[in-house]
Design a protein around this motif. Structure first.
Motif, PDB file in Angstrom:
ATOM      1  N   SER A 392       0.839  -1.204   0.000  1.00 29.35           N
ATOM      2  CA  SER A 392       0.000   0.000   0.000  1.00 29.35           C
ATOM      3  C   SER A 392       0.871   1.250   0.000  1.00 29.35           C
ATOM      4  O   SER A 392       0.570   2.238  -0.688  1.00 29.35           O
ATOM      5  CB  SER A 392      -0.938   0.009   1.206  1.00 29.35           C
ATOM      6  N   PHE A 393       1.968   1.216   0.740  1.00 26.66           N
ATOM      7  CA  PHE A 393       2.882   2.356   0.771  1.00 26.66           C
ATOM      8  C   PHE A 393       3.514   2.596  -0.599  1.00 26.66           C
ATOM      9  O   PHE A 393       3.569   3.733  -1.082  1.00 26.66           O
ATOM     10  CB  PHE A 393       3.963   2.118   1.822  1.00 26.66           C
ATOM     11  N   ARG A 394       3.961   1.532  -1.249  1.00 31.12           N
ATOM     12  CA  ARG A 394       4.616   1.709  -2.550  1.00 31.12           C
ATOM     13  C   ARG A 394       3.640   2.133  -3.643  1.00 31.12           C
ATOM     14  O   ARG A 394       3.986   2.925  -4.525  1.00 31.12           O
ATOM     15  CB  ARG A 394       5.342   0.415  -2.931  1.00 31.12           C
ATOM     16  N   LEU A 395       2.426   1.617  -3.580  1.00 28.36           N
ATOM     17  CA  LEU A 395       1.427   2.051  -4.560  1.00 28.36           C
ATOM     18  C   LEU A 395       1.080   3.526  -4.376  1.00 28.36           C
ATOM     19  O   LEU A 395       0.902   4.259  -5.347  1.00 28.36           O
ATOM     20  CB  LEU A 395       0.171   1.185  -4.431  1.00 28.36           C
ATOM     21  N   MET A 396       1.000   3.963  -3.123  1.00 27.26           N
ATOM     22  CA  MET A 396       0.742   5.379  -2.859  1.00 27.26           C
ATOM     23  C   MET A 396       1.874   6.255  -3.393  1.00 27.26           C
ATOM     24  O   MET A 396       1.631   7.268  -4.057  1.00 27.26           O
ATOM     25  CB  MET A 396       0.591   5.600  -1.353  1.00 27.26           C
ATOM     26  N   VAL A 397       3.106   5.866  -3.112  1.00 24.25           N
ATOM     27  CA  VAL A 397       4.258   6.661  -3.564  1.00 24.25           C
ATOM     28  C   VAL A 397       4.344   6.674  -5.080  1.00 24.25           C
ATOM     29  O   VAL A 397       4.581   7.726  -5.693  1.00 24.25           O
ATOM     30  CB  VAL A 397       5.559   6.114  -2.939  1.00 24.25           C
ATOM     31  N   ALA A 398       4.143   5.520  -5.711  1.00 22.79           N
ATOM     32  CA  ALA A 398       4.207   5.456  -7.173  1.00 22.79           C
ATOM     33  C   ALA A 398       3.138   6.344  -7.798  1.00 22.79           C
ATOM     34  O   ALA A 398       3.397   7.079  -8.762  1.00 22.79           O
ATOM     35  CB  ALA A 398       4.028   4.007  -7.642  1.00 22.79           C
ATOM     36  N   ALA A 399       1.931   6.308  -7.234  1.00 19.30           N
ATOM     37  CA  ALA A 399       0.856   7.162  -7.740  1.00 19.30           C
ATOM     38  C   ALA A 399       1.201   8.634  -7.538  1.00 19.30           C
ATOM     39  O   ALA A 399       0.906   9.481  -8.390  1.00 19.30           O
ATOM     40  CB  ALA A 399      -0.456   6.831  -7.040  1.00 19.30           C
ATOM     41  N   GLY A 400       1.846   8.963  -6.409  1.00 16.90           N
ATOM     42  CA  GLY A 400       2.224  10.352  -6.142  1.00 16.90           C
ATOM     43  C   GLY A 400       3.170  10.904  -7.180  1.00 16.90           C
ATOM     44  O   GLY A 400       2.977  12.025  -7.690  1.00 16.90           O
ATOM     45  N   PHE A 401       4.189  10.145  -7.523  1.00 21.81           N
ATOM     46  CA  PHE A 401       5.144  10.626  -8.535  1.00 21.81           C
ATOM     47  C   PHE A 401       4.513  10.639  -9.927  1.00 21.81           C
ATOM     48  O   PHE A 401       4.805  11.524 -10.740  1.00 21.81           O
ATOM     49  CB  PHE A 401       6.409   9.768  -8.516  1.00 21.81           C
ATOM     50  N   ALA A 402       3.633   9.667 -10.202  1.00 26.30           N
ATOM     51  CA  ALA A 402       2.934   9.665 -11.496  1.00 26.30           C
ATOM     52  C   ALA A 402       2.066  10.912 -11.642  1.00 26.30           C
ATOM     53  O   ALA A 402       1.993  11.518 -12.720  1.00 26.30           O
ATOM     54  CB  ALA A 402       2.079   8.399 -11.628  1.00 26.30           C
ATOM     55  N   MET A 403       1.417  11.325 -10.550  1.00 24.37           N
ATOM     56  CA  MET A 403       0.570  12.518 -10.606  1.00 24.37           C
ATOM     57  C   MET A 403       1.398  13.779 -10.815  1.00 24.37           C
ATOM     58  O   MET A 403       0.981  14.696 -11.535  1.00 24.37           O
ATOM     59  CB  MET A 403      -0.261  12.626  -9.329  1.00 24.37           C
ATOM     60  N   LEU A 404       2.559  13.840 -10.181  1.00 30.39           N
ATOM     61  CA  LEU A 404       3.433  14.997 -10.392  1.00 30.39           C
ATOM     62  C   LEU A 404       3.841  15.106 -11.853  1.00 30.39           C
ATOM     63  O   LEU A 404       3.782  16.188 -12.452  1.00 30.39           O
ATOM     64  CB  LEU A 404       4.676  14.891  -9.495  1.00 30.39           C
ATOM     65  N   ILE A 405       4.251  13.993 -12.453  1.00 30.51           N
ATOM     66  CA  ILE A 405       4.647  13.994 -13.865  1.00 30.51           C
ATOM     67  C   ILE A 405       3.468  14.390 -14.744  1.00 30.51           C
ATOM     68  O   ILE A 405       3.598  15.209 -15.668  1.00 30.51           O
ATOM     69  CB  ILE A 405       5.190  12.609 -14.258  1.00 30.51           C
ATOM     70  N   PHE A 406       2.300  13.827 -14.448  1.00 28.52           N
ATOM     71  CA  PHE A 406       1.101  14.156 -15.223  1.00 28.52           C
ATOM     72  C   PHE A 406       0.794  15.647 -15.159  1.00 28.52           C
ATOM     73  O   PHE A 406       0.480  16.278 -16.180  1.00 28.52           O
ATOM     74  CB  PHE A 406      -0.076  13.343 -14.691  1.00 28.52           C
ATOM     75  N   LEU A 407       0.865  16.222 -13.971  1.00 29.36           N
ATOM     76  CA  LEU A 407       0.518  17.632 -13.808  1.00 29.36           C
ATOM     77  C   LEU A 407       1.560  18.548 -14.445  1.00 29.36           C
ATOM     78  O   LEU A 407       1.222  19.645 -14.911  1.00 29.36           O
ATOM     79  CB  LEU A 407       0.344  17.951 -12.326  1.00 29.36           C
ATOM     80  N   VAL A 408       2.811  18.128 -14.483  1.00 23.52           N
ATOM     81  CA  VAL A 408       3.829  18.907 -15.196  1.00 23.52           C
ATOM     82  C   VAL A 408       3.492  18.946 -16.687  1.00 23.52           C
ATOM     83  O   VAL A 408       3.534  20.009 -17.322  1.00 23.52           O
ATOM     84  CB  VAL A 408       5.236  18.317 -14.962  1.00 23.52           C
ATOM     85  N   PHE A 409       3.128  17.786 -17.252  1.00 22.01           N
ATOM     86  CA  PHE A 409       2.720  17.758 -18.661  1.00 22.01           C
ATOM     87  C   PHE A 409       1.462  18.583 -18.884  1.00 22.01           C
ATOM     88  O   PHE A 409       1.328  19.276 -19.900  1.00 22.01           O
ATOM     89  CB  PHE A 409       2.498  16.315 -19.123  1.00 22.01           C
ATOM     90  N   ALA A 410       0.521  18.538 -17.939  1.00 22.76           N
ATOM     91  CA  ALA A 410      -0.697  19.330 -18.055  1.00 22.76           C
ATOM     92  C   ALA A 410      -0.383  20.815 -18.057  1.00 22.76           C
ATOM     93  O   ALA A 410      -0.969  21.596 -18.830  1.00 22.76           O
ATOM     94  CB  ALA A 410      -1.653  18.998 -16.920  1.00 22.76           C
ATOM     95  N   PHE A 436      -7.566   9.507  -6.233  1.00 22.14           N
ATOM     96  CA  PHE A 436      -8.462   8.854  -5.268  1.00 22.14           C
ATOM     97  C   PHE A 436      -7.852   7.540  -4.782  1.00 22.14           C
ATOM     98  O   PHE A 436      -7.896   7.224  -3.589  1.00 22.14           O
ATOM     99  CB  PHE A 436      -9.828   8.606  -5.908  1.00 22.14           C
ATOM    100  N   PHE A 437      -7.280   6.792  -5.713  1.00 26.43           N
ATOM    101  CA  PHE A 437      -6.613   5.542  -5.356  1.00 26.43           C
ATOM    102  C   PHE A 437      -5.438   5.813  -4.420  1.00 26.43           C
ATOM    103  O   PHE A 437      -5.255   5.105  -3.417  1.00 26.43           O
ATOM    104  CB  PHE A 437      -6.131   4.840  -6.629  1.00 26.43           C
ATOM    105  N   ALA A 438      -4.656   6.849  -4.721  1.00 25.96           N
ATOM    106  CA  ALA A 438      -3.499   7.180  -3.880  1.00 25.96           C
ATOM    107  C   ALA A 438      -3.932   7.559  -2.472  1.00 25.96           C
ATOM    108  O   ALA A 438      -3.305   7.156  -1.480  1.00 25.96           O
ATOM    109  CB  ALA A 438      -2.701   8.319  -4.515  1.00 25.96           C
ATOM    110  N   CYS A 439      -5.004   8.326  -2.353  1.00 25.99           N
ATOM    111  CA  CYS A 439      -5.517   8.715  -1.031  1.00 25.99           C
ATOM    112  C   CYS A 439      -5.961   7.499  -0.232  1.00 25.99           C
ATOM    113  O   CYS A 439      -5.690   7.390   0.973  1.00 25.99           O
ATOM    114  CB  CYS A 439      -6.671   9.699  -1.181  1.00 25.99           C
ATOM    115  N   GLU A 440      -6.640   6.567  -0.890  1.00 21.83           N
ATOM    116  CA  GLU A 440      -7.086   5.363  -0.195  1.00 21.83           C
ATOM    117  C   GLU A 440      -5.891   4.543   0.283  1.00 21.83           C
ATOM    118  O   GLU A 440      -5.877   4.031   1.405  1.00 21.83           O
ATOM    119  CB  GLU A 440      -7.962   4.514  -1.116  1.00 21.83           C
TER     120      GLU A 440
END
Length: 530
Positions: A392-410, A436-440
């Motif tokens: 759960s910790f690694r999925l949260m962290v992976a989602a966090g960095f994916a969101m940062l990359i996504f928002l930079v592209f946005a 939402f998945f990352a928050c959970e």
């Protein structure tokens, strides 16, 4: 009388289900309220109607989410009394204080001003309505603050002392309760996670409009504001997540060791298990991929401090269980005779380990006669489920960095003058579920990592639940899952309906009629006629 293991498990599942359902609504409320306030601020300061249309449109989606968030959240506070009666008695003096403040100061303020925000577009002046919108954002985040102060106490009980005569934790310092480092770090981290959630929500829907060629001007400006807001928030989430991990690592070493799949004590510099398959029965990782030095840098911020592993932590827990036995036997003597000074002195000498003796009572009703095997079983209970926490910790962290990359592209896309259809516009709407998945996953990490305690090192989970029947718990759990699933369906239906409909066309009567409204001389004090 204590609840059976099945009832405790069902009680945990019910609270976990209601909490995870509820937290599907909370992050969007936290973040969208500030995005609305920012949009309306631009409208009031520039007078450009497009920003008013943006605030009104996203405000409708905020209102849907807010209403269902309230509906799912109210029942959680009642569950403390119905399903966790021993917990409520034991820490009610402490836990009730932030919940009362949240209800009286934050929730009522937020709810009152939400109504004024939604219905006051043509009844309040621009400045008045803007003030109301900012108060909605403030109230939303104050609600989160007090809830997380209560949760912070469960993670790191500060500001309270156990009274052996009442056998309760009693509040001694509201200041220490409020400024608990765990609570403050978790509040900022959780709030920023909500901002990221709202940013990606707005970016995804705006990208869908741009891909369809609908409401282009509103979508372009919404996407740009949300993307910039999201990038800054993502950096904050990652930074504060590191700070929260550092705090928890010092205060909850079992959580840290389980998150990292660390069975043996690692001398510095310790390696980070990027991927592993932990086996709790064998107390080892069946397979792992390590990154040298990284774990020491992440959790200790140096290359010289060793990191304690699960096996050593179990040994330390066994010693604390033994040390807590005199405290529990003394507490039972005080209960029989409050004037027993010798028992009180013994209790004071060992009270810091009383919670560990409660763990042992699960296996040895008379802890004074506990066997080494029973002490060992109780010590093993102090380690949470490693594989759940690890992943759960690694999925949260992976989602966090994916969101940062996504928002930079946005953000880069939003700066283009020509918003032609691109792959980004197709991908962006599908990215909406990621935060939402990352928050959970974040809440799974926080709450599973605290086990086996409801209040860390003070009150075990097994003794905290109410003594309901298993059939009652199965019935109520099934009912809550069905009810909350229907709420999710309603939210998805309403959100989809209003997104497909889109913002009201300029000149429509959205937000109320202008008829009979007074005229003010100063433009900033005039009602919102445009």
């Amino acid at each position: 009388m204590v609840p059976s293991d099945l009832v405790v498990d069902l009680s945990r599942w019910q609270f976990a289900a209601t909490a995870l359902y509820h937290f599907l609504f909370v992050p969007l409320t936290l973040g969208l309220s500030f995005i609305l306030a920012a949009m309306e601020t631009v409208y009031v300061t520039t007078g450009r109607k497009i920003y008013k249309e943006m605030a009104q449109f996203w405000g409708k989606l905020f209102a849907i989410n807010f209403a269902l968030g309230v509906a799912t959240g109210l029942t959680m506070e009642f569950e403390f009394g119905t399903n966790w009666s021993t917990y409520s008695y034991y820490v009610g003096d402490v836990f009730g204080a932030p919940l009362a403040v949240e209800g009286l100061m934050a929730f009522f303020m937020e709810s009152t001003f939400v109504g004024m925000m939604l219905l006051g577009w043509h009844r309040l002046s621009r400045v008045q309505h803007l003030t109301v919108t900012w108060l909605v954002a403030l109230g939303s985040n104050l609600s989160a603050l007090w809830i997380l102060v209560a949760n912070g106490f469960m993670q790191d009980p500060q500001g309270a002392t156990f009274n052996p005569f009442t056998q309760r934790l009693e509040l001694t310092s509201f200041v220490h309760l409020l400024f608990n480092p765990d609570a403050q770090a978790k509040f900022v981290h959780t709030s920023l996670a909500g901002y990221v959630t709202a940013a990606i929500f707005v970016v995804g829907i705006s990208a869908w409009y741009l891909g369809k060629g609908r409401h282009v001007e509103l979508a372009r400006r919404s996407l740009r504001m949300a993307a910039l807001f999201g990038v800054l928030s993502s950096v904050g989430v990652i930074t504060l997540g590191d700070a929260l991990g550092f705090i928890d690592g010092g205060r909850q070493p079992t959580k840290l060791a389980a998150m990292e799949g660390l069975w043996e004590t690692e001398q510095a510099p310790a390696s980070f298990n990027a991927i592993a398959f932990p086996s709790q029965d064998e107390q080892r990782n069946l397979y792992s991929i390590k990154i040298p030095y990284l774990l020491s840098i992440l959790v200790k911020h140096d290359l010289s401090t060793p990191i304690v592993g699960i096996k050593q932590l179990e040994q330390e827990a066994a010693q604390r269980i033994k040390n807590g036995i005199p405290a529990l036997t003394a507490l039972e003597a005080i209960q029989q005779n409050p004037d027993n000074k010798q028992a009180l002195a013994t209790f004071d000498a060992h009270k810091q380990d009383l919670g560990y003796a409660f763990l042992l009572k699960r296996y040895a009703p008379d802890v004074a006669k506990a066997t080494p095997a029973q002490i060992e079983k109780a010590a093993k209970d102090t380690i949470p489920e490693v594989w759940i926490l690890f992943w759960s910790f690694r999925l949260m962290v992976a989602a966090g960095f994916a969101m940062l990359i996504f928002l930079v592209f946005a953000t880069l896309y939003s700066l283009k003058t020509d918003c032609r259809r691109t792959g980004f516009l197709k991908i962006a709407p599908w990215f909406i579920p990621v935060p939402f998945f990352a928050c959970e996953m974040g809440w799974v990490t926080a709450e599973v990592g605290r086990q086996p305690w409801t209040v860390y090192e003070q009150l075990p989970t097994w003794i905290s639940a109410s003594t309901h029947s298993a059939s009652y718990m199965i019935f109520s759990l099934t009912g809550f899952v069905l009810l909350y699933t229907s709420f999710i369906v309603v939210e998805m239906y309403l959100m989809t309906k209003f997104v497909r409909k889109g913002p009201d066309e300029p000149g429509s009567q959205a937000g109320g009629s202008l008829a009979g409204q007074p005229v003010f001389a100063h433009p900033l004090l005039a009602p919102n006629r445009d």
